[in-house]
Motif scaffolding. Structure first.
Motif, PDB file in Angstrom:
ATOM      1  N   ALA A  78      68.007  61.166  68.320  1.00 56.85           N
ATOM      2  CA  ALA A  78      68.241  60.202  67.243  1.00 56.85           C
ATOM      3  C   ALA A  78      67.638  60.757  65.961  1.00 56.85           C
ATOM      4  CB  ALA A  78      67.609  58.860  67.580  1.00 56.85           C
ATOM      5  N   PRO A  79      68.440  60.987  64.921  1.00 56.29           N
ATOM      6  CA  PRO A  79      67.917  61.544  63.678  1.00 56.29           C
ATOM      7  C   PRO A  79      67.290  60.465  62.799  1.00 56.29           C
ATOM      8  CG  PRO A  79      70.271  61.265  63.479  1.00 56.29           C
ATOM      9  CD  PRO A  79      69.910  60.837  64.880  1.00 56.29           C
ATOM     10  N   THR A  80      66.515  60.905  61.823  1.00 61.62           N
ATOM     11  CA  THR A  80      65.978  59.989  60.829  1.00 61.62           C
ATOM     12  C   THR A  80      67.116  59.393  60.007  1.00 61.62           C
ATOM     13  OG1 THR A  80      65.608  61.984  59.504  1.00 61.62           O
ATOM     14  CG2 THR A  80      63.684  61.015  60.579  1.00 61.62           C
ATOM     15  N   GLN A  81      66.860  58.241  59.399  1.00 60.87           N
ATOM     16  CA  GLN A  81      67.899  57.574  58.622  1.00 60.87           C
ATOM     17  C   GLN A  81      68.085  58.254  57.265  1.00 60.87           C
ATOM     18  OE1 GLN A  81      65.368  55.604  60.012  1.00 60.87           O
ATOM     19  NE2 GLN A  81      66.510  54.556  61.612  1.00 60.87           N
ATOM     20  N   LEU A  82      69.347  58.408  56.896  1.00 64.02           N
ATOM     21  CA  LEU A  82      69.689  58.885  55.560  1.00 64.02           C
ATOM     22  C   LEU A  82      69.642  57.708  54.589  1.00 64.02           C
ATOM     23  CD1 LEU A  82      72.785  61.134  56.393  1.00 64.02           C
ATOM     24  CD2 LEU A  82      70.555  61.956  55.640  1.00 64.02           C
ATOM     25  N   PRO A  83      69.223  57.916  53.345  1.00 65.47           N
ATOM     26  CA  PRO A  83      68.720  59.185  52.830  1.00 65.47           C
ATOM     27  C   PRO A  83      67.192  59.282  52.814  1.00 65.47           C
ATOM     28  CG  PRO A  83      69.231  57.729  51.011  1.00 65.47           C
ATOM     29  CD  PRO A  83      69.535  56.947  52.256  1.00 65.47           C
ATOM     30  N   ARG A  84      66.490  58.147  52.633  1.00 61.59           N
ATOM     31  CA  ARG A  84      65.072  58.184  52.295  1.00 61.59           C
ATOM     32  C   ARG A  84      64.196  58.720  53.421  1.00 61.59           C
ATOM     33  NH1 ARG A  84      61.319  59.519  48.865  1.00 61.59           N
ATOM     34  NH2 ARG A  84      59.459  58.194  48.901  1.00 61.59           N
ATOM     35  N   GLN A  85      64.357  58.169  54.642  1.00 63.34           N
ATOM     36  CA  GLN A  85      63.500  58.627  55.727  1.00 63.34           C
ATOM     37  C   GLN A  85      63.755  60.093  56.053  1.00 63.34           C
ATOM     38  OE1 GLN A  85      64.064  57.253  59.875  1.00 63.34           O
ATOM     39  NE2 GLN A  85      61.918  56.610  59.840  1.00 63.34           N
ATOM     40  N   ALA A  86      65.015  60.493  56.028  1.00 63.10           N
ATOM     41  CA  ALA A  86      65.353  61.891  56.296  1.00 63.10           C
ATOM     42  C   ALA A  86      64.728  62.812  55.252  1.00 63.10           C
ATOM     43  CB  ALA A  86      66.865  62.064  56.326  1.00 63.10           C
ATOM     44  N   GLU A  87      64.741  62.381  53.990  1.00 62.68           N
ATOM     45  CA  GLU A  87      64.130  63.186  52.935  1.00 62.68           C
ATOM     46  C   GLU A  87      62.630  63.310  53.134  1.00 62.68           C
ATOM     47  OE1 GLU A  87      63.314  63.136  48.101  1.00 62.68           O
ATOM     48  OE2 GLU A  87      65.047  62.080  48.913  1.00 62.68           O
ATOM     49  N   LEU A  88      61.963  62.202  53.409  1.00 63.00           N
ATOM     50  CA  LEU A  88      60.511  62.237  53.605  1.00 63.00           C
ATOM     51  C   LEU A  88      60.140  63.127  54.789  1.00 63.00           C
ATOM     52  CD1 LEU A  88      58.926  58.691  53.058  1.00 63.00           C
ATOM     53  CD2 LEU A  88      58.445  60.825  51.831  1.00 63.00           C
ATOM     54  N   ALA A  89      60.894  62.993  55.880  1.00 67.57           N
ATOM     55  CA  ALA A  89      60.612  63.797  57.070  1.00 67.57           C
ATOM     56  C   ALA A  89      60.761  65.282  56.777  1.00 67.57           C
ATOM     57  CB  ALA A  89      61.543  63.385  58.206  1.00 67.57           C
ATOM     58  N   LEU A  90      61.828  65.639  56.072  1.00 66.26           N
ATOM     59  CA  LEU A  90      62.046  67.045  55.738  1.00 66.26           C
ATOM     60  C   LEU A  90      60.983  67.559  54.782  1.00 66.26           C
ATOM     61  CD1 LEU A  90      63.726  69.614  55.881  1.00 66.26           C
ATOM     62  CD2 LEU A  90      65.209  68.668  54.089  1.00 66.26           C
ATOM     63  N   ARG A  91      60.655  66.764  53.778  1.00 65.02           N
ATOM     64  CA  ARG A  91      59.623  67.188  52.822  1.00 65.02           C
ATOM     65  C   ARG A  91      58.269  67.325  53.505  1.00 65.02           C
ATOM     66  NH1 ARG A  91      59.096  63.079  48.805  1.00 65.02           N
ATOM     67  NH2 ARG A  91      57.476  64.439  47.938  1.00 65.02           N
ATOM     68  N   TRP A  92      57.991  66.454  54.477  1.00 65.17           N
ATOM     69  CA  TRP A  92      56.730  66.586  55.217  1.00 65.17           C
ATOM     70  C   TRP A  92      56.676  67.924  55.941  1.00 65.17           C
ATOM     71  CZ3 TRP A  92      55.316  67.479  60.218  1.00 65.17           C
ATOM     72  CH2 TRP A  92      53.949  67.333  60.503  1.00 65.17           C
ATOM     73  N   THR A  93      57.759  68.272  56.635  1.00 66.20           N
ATOM     74  CA  THR A  93      57.786  69.561  57.343  1.00 66.20           C
ATOM     75  C   THR A  93      57.652  70.725  56.370  1.00 66.20           C
ATOM     76  OG1 THR A  93      59.081  68.722  59.211  1.00 66.20           O
ATOM     77  CG2 THR A  93      59.225  71.083  58.763  1.00 66.20           C
ATOM     78  N   LEU A  94      58.361  70.664  55.247  1.00 61.66           N
ATOM     79  CA  LEU A  94      58.305  71.751  54.274  1.00 61.66           C
ATOM     80  C   LEU A  94      56.974  71.791  53.533  1.00 61.66           C
ATOM     81  CD1 LEU A  94      61.927  71.635  52.804  1.00 61.66           C
ATOM     82  CD2 LEU A  94      60.956  73.338  54.377  1.00 61.66           C
ATOM     83  N   SER A  95      56.150  70.766  53.673  1.00 64.43           N
ATOM     84  CA  SER A  95      54.812  70.763  53.092  1.00 64.43           C
ATOM     85  C   SER A  95      53.791  71.417  54.019  1.00 64.43           C
ATOM     86  CB  SER A  95      54.362  69.329  52.770  1.00 64.43           C
ATOM     87  OG  SER A  95      55.197  68.741  51.804  1.00 64.43           O
ATOM     88  N   GLN A  96      54.216  71.754  55.230  1.00 58.11           N
ATOM     89  CA  GLN A  96      53.372  72.516  56.149  1.00 58.11           C
ATOM     90  C   GLN A  96      53.574  74.015  55.863  1.00 58.11           C
ATOM     91  OE1 GLN A  96      51.527  70.245  57.674  1.00 58.11           O
ATOM     92  NE2 GLN A  96      52.951  68.778  56.734  1.00 58.11           N
ATOM     93  N   PRO A  97      52.705  74.865  56.392  1.00 55.07           N
ATOM     94  CA  PRO A  97      52.836  76.308  56.138  1.00 55.07           C
ATOM     95  C   PRO A  97      53.963  76.950  56.936  1.00 55.07           C
ATOM     96  CG  PRO A  97      50.929  75.890  57.504  1.00 55.07           C
ATOM     97  CD  PRO A  97      51.455  74.546  57.116  1.00 55.07           C
ATOM     98  N   VAL A  98      55.191  76.585  56.596  1.00 55.24           N
ATOM     99  CA  VAL A  98      56.376  77.156  57.220  1.00 55.24           C
ATOM    100  C   VAL A  98      57.202  77.857  56.146  1.00 55.24           C
ATOM    101  CG1 VAL A  98      56.411  75.350  58.977  1.00 55.24           C
ATOM    102  CG2 VAL A  98      57.814  75.084  56.928  1.00 55.24           C
ATOM    103  N   THR A  99      58.026  78.795  56.572  1.00 57.25           N
ATOM    104  CA  THR A  99      58.921  79.472  55.634  1.00 57.25           C
ATOM    105  C   THR A  99      60.140  78.620  55.327  1.00 57.25           C
ATOM    106  OG1 THR A  99      58.223  81.697  56.289  1.00 57.25           O
ATOM    107  CG2 THR A  99      60.409  81.493  55.292  1.00 57.25           C
ATOM    108  N   ALA A 100      60.730  78.030  56.366  1.00 60.07           N
ATOM    109  CA  ALA A 100      61.997  77.318  56.196  1.00 60.07           C
ATOM    110  C   ALA A 100      62.189  76.321  57.312  1.00 60.07           C
ATOM    111  CB  ALA A 100      63.157  78.315  56.176  1.00 60.07           C
ATOM    112  N   ALA A 101      63.129  75.416  57.106  1.00 58.13           N
ATOM    113  CA  ALA A 101      63.504  74.445  58.130  1.00 58.13           C
ATOM    114  C   ALA A 101      65.006  74.508  58.352  1.00 58.13           C
ATOM    115  CB  ALA A 101      63.099  73.030  57.700  1.00 58.13           C
TER     116      ALA A 101
END
Length: 325
Positions: free
Chosen positions: A256-279
């Protein structure tokens, strides 16, 4: 770890990240060879010398679509600054669609492929078939796919295992870098210790991180080893309720994916705020396009946003747990 301690650490890390700008914005500023007008930032990939767009195009996006659609979505992604494409032969007919679509842009993208065979002969066969389908003479990154059990690791990295084919393929110029993906913390840690991989592709997700302590161990070990760290499942939410999956428009998601648009955006931004290169976002076209939109205007999550997201994660069933290997 208690939830309040996790929140303190998570929000402090995000705030420190934004304040220092040592991980995110400068990485985009140091990119090279970017097309004119590109707005999706890029970050270094470990110690490879490569810089990847912070959003990848997952091959499932072109699975089971008409070739003209595949051509158009690949062209759109490259035009918007995506230079990282991830694919696997297990994604149905995705390689068949991706080959012609990618051909005009092959020298502008970092092509990553994954294989599931654990033995040398099987890995060699899968690589050669992928090269044929993708209409290229090499892939930039070749990865063991979905290490989920210790047995996977022992077979792939042992005598006669897939890793022998990987090493030979690198010597032959068929692949440039070697990595793996995993759905188990324990299996990933063993793989990282047993072979000098260039990259690791792993679930880095707000629900798994906060509700199951699943993921921080891999980030830490990757940083210690200076490995490239890429994230999957950033926009995942929880396991499918049986009543919802049948009629949900995100048919290509097994979760089950996060809801578009707001929750999906927050979830993605949270991951990209970790020390990762890409998602790598889900294979659904709506999620992929939304991910590119988020990447173009990316800013790290702040403390309030982190609290909001973690509150939404409370009580959800994570896709993966510790001790599953």
């Amino acid at each position: 770890m208690k939830r309040r301690d996790f929140l303190k650490k998570g929000t402090a890390a995000a705030a420190g990240l934004a304040a220092s700008q040592s991980l995110l914005q400068p990485l985009a500023a140091r990119e090279t060879g970017a097309p004119a007008g590109r707005t999706i930032p890029r970050r270094p990939l470990g110690k490879t010398g490569e810089h990847l767009s912070i959003i990848a195009m997952g091959g499932i996006v072109v699975m089971d679509v008409a070739q003209p659609f595949a051509n158009n979505i690949v062209a759109e992604a490259v035009d918007r600054g995506v230079n990282y494409i991830d694919i696997a032969p297990s994604y149905g007919n995705a390689e068949e669609r991706m080959g012609p679509a990618l051909k005009p842009y092959r020298d502008r993208v970092f092509l990553a492929c994954k294989e599931q065979a654990r033995d040398k002969a099987g890995a060699q066969k899968e690589l050669d078939e992928s090269l044929r389908q993708l209409q290229t003479d090499h892939v930039d990154l070749y990865q063991l796919h979905a290490l989920s059990k210790m047995d996977d690791v022992h077979k792939a990295l042992g005598p006669g295992g897939a890793i022998e084919a990987f090493v030979e393929a690198k010597k032959a110029g068929k692949v440039r870098f070697l990595g793996f993906s995993a759905h188990s913390v324990e299996a990933a840690l063993v793989a990282m210790d047993q072979f000098d991989f260039d990259t690791v592709l792993f679930p880095i997700n707000f629900v798994m991180y906060s509700q199951a302590n699943f993921g921080p161990q891999i980030i830490q070990r990757a940083r210690e080893k200076q490995m490239g760290m890429m994230a999957i499942k950033a926009m995942a939410k929880t396991v499918w309720p049986a009543s919802e999956k049948k009629n949900h428009p995100a048919a290509k998601c097994w979760y089950a994916p996060t809801q578009l648009p707001r929750q999906a955006e927050l979830a993605l931004r949270w991951t990209l705020s970790q020390p990762v290169t890409a998602a790598i976002p889900p294979g659904e076209i709506d999620y992929f396009r939304h991910a590119m939109d988020v990447a173009e205007r990316f800013t790290p999550v702040n403390e309030d946003e982190t609290k909001t997201l973690m509150a939404q994660a409370k009580g959800l069933e994570p896709l993966f747990h510790l001790g599953s290997a």
